[in-house]
Write a protein that holds these residues in place. Structure first.
Motif, PDB file in Angstrom:
ATOM      1  N   ILE A  53      49.266   0.605  45.760  1.00 47.78           N
ATOM      2  CA  ILE A  53      49.039  -0.575  44.920  1.00 47.78           C
ATOM      3  C   ILE A  53      47.565  -0.956  44.988  1.00 47.78           C
ATOM      4  O   ILE A  53      46.994  -1.091  46.072  1.00 47.78           O
ATOM      5  N   THR A  54      46.955  -1.110  43.829  1.00 51.40           N
ATOM      6  CA  THR A  54      45.555  -1.520  43.735  1.00 51.40           C
ATOM      7  C   THR A  54      45.485  -3.006  43.411  1.00 51.40           C
ATOM      8  O   THR A  54      46.187  -3.491  42.522  1.00 51.40           O
ATOM      9  N   GLN A  55      44.650  -3.721  44.132  1.00 54.08           N
ATOM     10  CA  GLN A  55      44.494  -5.162  43.951  1.00 54.08           C
ATOM     11  C   GLN A  55      43.168  -5.436  43.258  1.00 54.08           C
ATOM     12  O   GLN A  55      42.110  -5.041  43.739  1.00 54.08           O
ATOM     13  N   VAL A  56      43.238  -6.104  42.104  1.00 51.00           N
ATOM     14  CA  VAL A  56      42.028  -6.397  41.327  1.00 51.00           C
ATOM     15  C   VAL A  56      41.866  -7.912  41.233  1.00 51.00           C
ATOM     16  O   VAL A  56      42.711  -8.594  40.638  1.00 51.00           O
ATOM     17  N   PRO A  57      40.798  -8.486  41.778  1.00 53.74           N
ATOM     18  CA  PRO A  57      40.644  -9.951  41.856  1.00 53.74           C
ATOM     19  C   PRO A  57      40.142 -10.581  40.550  1.00 53.74           C
ATOM     20  O   PRO A  57      39.056 -11.156  40.483  1.00 53.74           O
ATOM     21  N   VAL A  58      40.967 -10.501  39.506  1.00 53.38           N
ATOM     22  CA  VAL A  58      40.599 -11.108  38.225  1.00 53.38           C
ATOM     23  C   VAL A  58      40.761 -12.627  38.326  1.00 53.38           C
ATOM     24  O   VAL A  58      41.824 -13.105  38.737  1.00 53.38           O
ATOM     25  N   PRO A  59      39.754 -13.412  37.967  1.00 54.16           N
ATOM     26  CA  PRO A  59      39.910 -14.871  37.967  1.00 54.16           C
ATOM     27  C   PRO A  59      41.047 -15.296  37.043  1.00 54.16           C
ATOM     28  O   PRO A  59      41.161 -14.794  35.926  1.00 54.16           O
ATOM     29  N   ALA A  60      41.885 -16.215  37.529  1.00 48.67           N
ATOM     30  CA  ALA A  60      43.033 -16.679  36.749  1.00 48.67           C
ATOM     31  C   ALA A  60      42.845 -18.143  36.372  1.00 48.67           C
ATOM     32  O   ALA A  60      42.420 -18.960  37.195  1.00 48.67           O
ATOM     33  N   VAL A  61      43.156 -18.486  35.130  1.00 47.83           N
ATOM     34  CA  VAL A  61      43.053 -19.861  34.640  1.00 47.83           C
ATOM     35  C   VAL A  61      44.386 -20.238  33.999  1.00 47.83           C
ATOM     36  O   VAL A  61      45.189 -19.385  33.630  1.00 47.83           O
ATOM     37  N   GLU A  62      44.612 -21.552  33.864  1.00 51.43           N
ATOM     38  CA  GLU A  62      45.882 -22.012  33.295  1.00 51.43           C
ATOM     39  C   GLU A  62      45.726 -22.621  31.916  1.00 51.43           C
ATOM     40  O   GLU A  62      46.692 -23.109  31.330  1.00 51.43           O
ATOM     41  N   SER A  63      44.511 -22.599  31.391  1.00 47.59           N
ATOM     42  CA  SER A  63      44.251 -23.194  30.079  1.00 47.59           C
ATOM     43  C   SER A  63      43.146 -22.417  29.376  1.00 47.59           C
ATOM     44  O   SER A  63      42.241 -21.903  30.034  1.00 47.59           O
ATOM     45  N   PRO A  64      43.199 -22.348  28.041  1.00 47.44           N
ATOM     46  CA  PRO A  64      42.123 -21.680  27.306  1.00 47.44           C
ATOM     47  C   PRO A  64      40.897 -22.564  27.110  1.00 47.44           C
ATOM     48  O   PRO A  64      39.954 -22.182  26.428  1.00 47.44           O
ATOM     49  N   ALA A  65      40.915 -23.756  27.711  1.00 53.57           N
ATOM     50  CA  ALA A  65      39.778 -24.662  27.563  1.00 53.57           C
ATOM     51  C   ALA A  65      38.522 -24.022  28.149  1.00 53.57           C
ATOM     52  O   ALA A  65      38.568 -23.328  29.162  1.00 53.57           O
ATOM     53  N   GLY A  66      37.415 -24.265  27.504  1.00 57.87           N
ATOM     54  CA  GLY A  66      36.162 -23.668  27.943  1.00 57.87           C
ATOM     55  C   GLY A  66      35.555 -22.843  26.826  1.00 57.87           C
ATOM     56  O   GLY A  66      36.167 -22.640  25.778  1.00 57.87           O
ATOM     57  N   LYS A  67      34.374 -22.342  27.068  1.00 52.39           N
ATOM     58  CA  LYS A  67      33.682 -21.558  26.040  1.00 52.39           C
ATOM     59  C   LYS A  67      33.862 -20.072  26.323  1.00 52.39           C
ATOM     60  O   LYS A  67      33.394 -19.563  27.342  1.00 52.39           O
ATOM     61  N   TYR A  68      34.527 -19.386  25.425  1.00 50.55           N
ATOM     62  CA  TYR A  68      34.713 -17.939  25.517  1.00 50.55           C
ATOM     63  C   TYR A  68      34.187 -17.303  24.235  1.00 50.55           C
ATOM     64  O   TYR A  68      34.390 -17.825  23.136  1.00 50.55           O
ATOM     65  N   ASP A  69      33.524 -16.184  24.388  1.00 43.51           N
ATOM     66  CA  ASP A  69      33.028 -15.460  23.220  1.00 43.51           C
ATOM     67  C   ASP A  69      34.137 -14.690  22.519  1.00 43.51           C
ATOM     68  O   ASP A  69      34.118 -14.516  21.303  1.00 43.51           O
ATOM     69  N   LEU A  70      35.113 -14.225  23.321  1.00 44.67           N
ATOM     70  CA  LEU A  70      36.199 -13.409  22.784  1.00 44.67           C
ATOM     71  C   LEU A  70      37.472 -13.701  23.553  1.00 44.67           C
ATOM     72  O   LEU A  70      37.473 -13.741  24.787  1.00 44.67           O
TER      73      LEU A  70
END
Length: 288
Positions: A53-70
Motif C-alpha cells: 500500500i502506497t500512502q500519498v499525503p494529498v491535502p484534504a479539504v471539506e469545501s470548494p471555497a477558495g481560489k482554484y485555477d482548475l
C-alpha cells in the motif's frame, strides 16, 4: 496552477494522488469519514490485490471555497446538481469528468459557459475500505486516451495546459473536439450493459446468458441509432453492423475481464447514477 479534485472516490483519489506525486498543487475534497481518513493517512493506493500500500499525503479539504485555477469533478452523474450549487461562487475552470449524457447546457447555465470543460477519466478501480485498488497499466490502457474538450470543440491554450498537466502525472490524455457526442455515445453503450449486468446478477452471469447478451446488443444498437450525431469514437459504429455472434463473443471477453468489475457495483450511488443516465439516454432516444 492550483487544482481542486472534487470527489474522493476511486477516480478522484487516484488522480489527486498522481497529480500530487507529479509535483502539482492539488487538494482533494471529501466529507465525513472519508475526509477524516484522508487527513489522518492520506490517499492509500494498491495495485489490484497487492498487499503493498502506497500512502500519498494529498491535502484534504471539506469545501470548494477558495481560489482554484482548475477544478476536476469526479462524482456520480446524479450528484452533479449538488456540485453545481457549490461551484457557483468559484471563479476557476471546471472540468467535468463525469458520466453525463444530458448535454453541456445545464452545466453552463449554472456556472457559466466559459468555465465548463467536458471529459472522461480512463482509469478504473475499486474502493477496499479506505484503500483505492486500481488496475495495472497495460498496453491497451496506455493506448486508450482520456478525452477532454471545450464545448465549442477548439483545442484552446487551457486545454493544452490541462493535457500537459495530466500527461505529467502519467495519464494518457488527448483533446476531443466532439466531447458531448463522445459522452452520449458512451452512455448509449453503458446503460444497456449496466442494466443487463444488474438483471443477470453480475458480469459472469451475463457472460453465460447468450439470450440476455443478444437483447442487450439490440438495445445498444437502438441507442446508437437514436444519437443526434454520429457515434464518437467512430469505432462504435461497428456495433450497428457486426454480426450478433461476433458481438456476443466480444462482450463475453469484456465481462470476464477485470475491466468489468465496476459493472457489478450495486451501491445506492451506482443505482442513482444509472437511473439518471437511463433518463438522459431516453431523452435523446425519444428525439429530444
Amino acid at each position: 496552477m492550483k487544482i481542486l479534485v472534487y470527489g474522493a472516490g476511486v477516480l478522484g483519489s487516484l488522480y489527486a494522488a498522481r497529480l500530487h506525486d507529479a509535483g502539482h498543487d492539488v487538494s482533494l475534497l471529501a466529507r465525513g469519514d472519508r475526509l477524516t481518513s484522508l487527513r489522518e493517512r492520506g490517499v492509500l493506493l494498491a495495485e489490484n490485490d497487492s498487499k503493498k500500500i502506497t500512502q500519498v499525503p494529498v491535502p484534504a479539504v471539506e469545501s470548494p471555497a477558495g481560489k482554484y485555477d482548475l477544478i476536476l469533478v469526479f462524482v456520480r452523474s446524479h450528484q452533479v446538481e449538488t456540485v453545481l450549487e457549490q461551484l457557483v461562487g468559484n471563479d476557476g475552470d471546471v472540468l467535468f469528468l463525469v458520466n453525463w449524457a444530458g448535454g453541456p447546457e445545464p452545466l453552463a447555465a449554472a456556472i457559466g459557459r466559459e468555465r465548463v470543460l467536458l471529459g472522461f477519466g480512463n482509469q478504473g478501480g475499486t474502493m477496499d475500505g479506505d484503500i483505492v485498488r486500481y488496475g495495472r497499466r497495460t498496453l491497451l490502457t496506455r493506448l486508450v486516451s482520456m478525452p477532454i474538450g471545450e464545448l465549442d470543440g477548439q483545442t484552446t491554450p487551457r486545454v493544452q495546459r490541462i493535457l500537459q498537466m495530466l500527461r505529467s502525472a502519467g495519464f494518457t490524455a488527448k483533446a476531443e473536439p466532439r466531447m458531448d457526442a463522445w459522452l452520449k455515445t458512451h452512455a448509449a453503450f453503458e446503460v444497456p450493459l449496466a442494466q443487463a449486468v444488474h438483471t443477470a446478477g453480475g458480469p459472469d452471469a451475463l457472460a453465460s446468458d447468450r439470450g440476455a447478451l443478444r437483447g442487450m446488443i439490440g438495445l445498444i444498437r437502438q441507442n446508437l441509432e437514436a444519437l443526434p450525431t454520429r457515434p464518437v469514437p467512430r469505432a462504435f459504429s461497428a456495433v450497428r453492423v457486426l454480426p450478433d455472434g461476433v458481438l456476443v463473443a466480444l462482450f463475453r471477453l469484456l465481462l470476464r475481464s477485470t475491466a468489468a468489475a465496476p459493472l457489478g457495483t450495486t451501491s445506492a450511488a451506482a443505482s442513482g447514477e444509472l437511473e439518471l443516465l437511463t433518463e438522459q439516454v431516453g431523452g435523446f432516444a425519444r428525439g429530444r
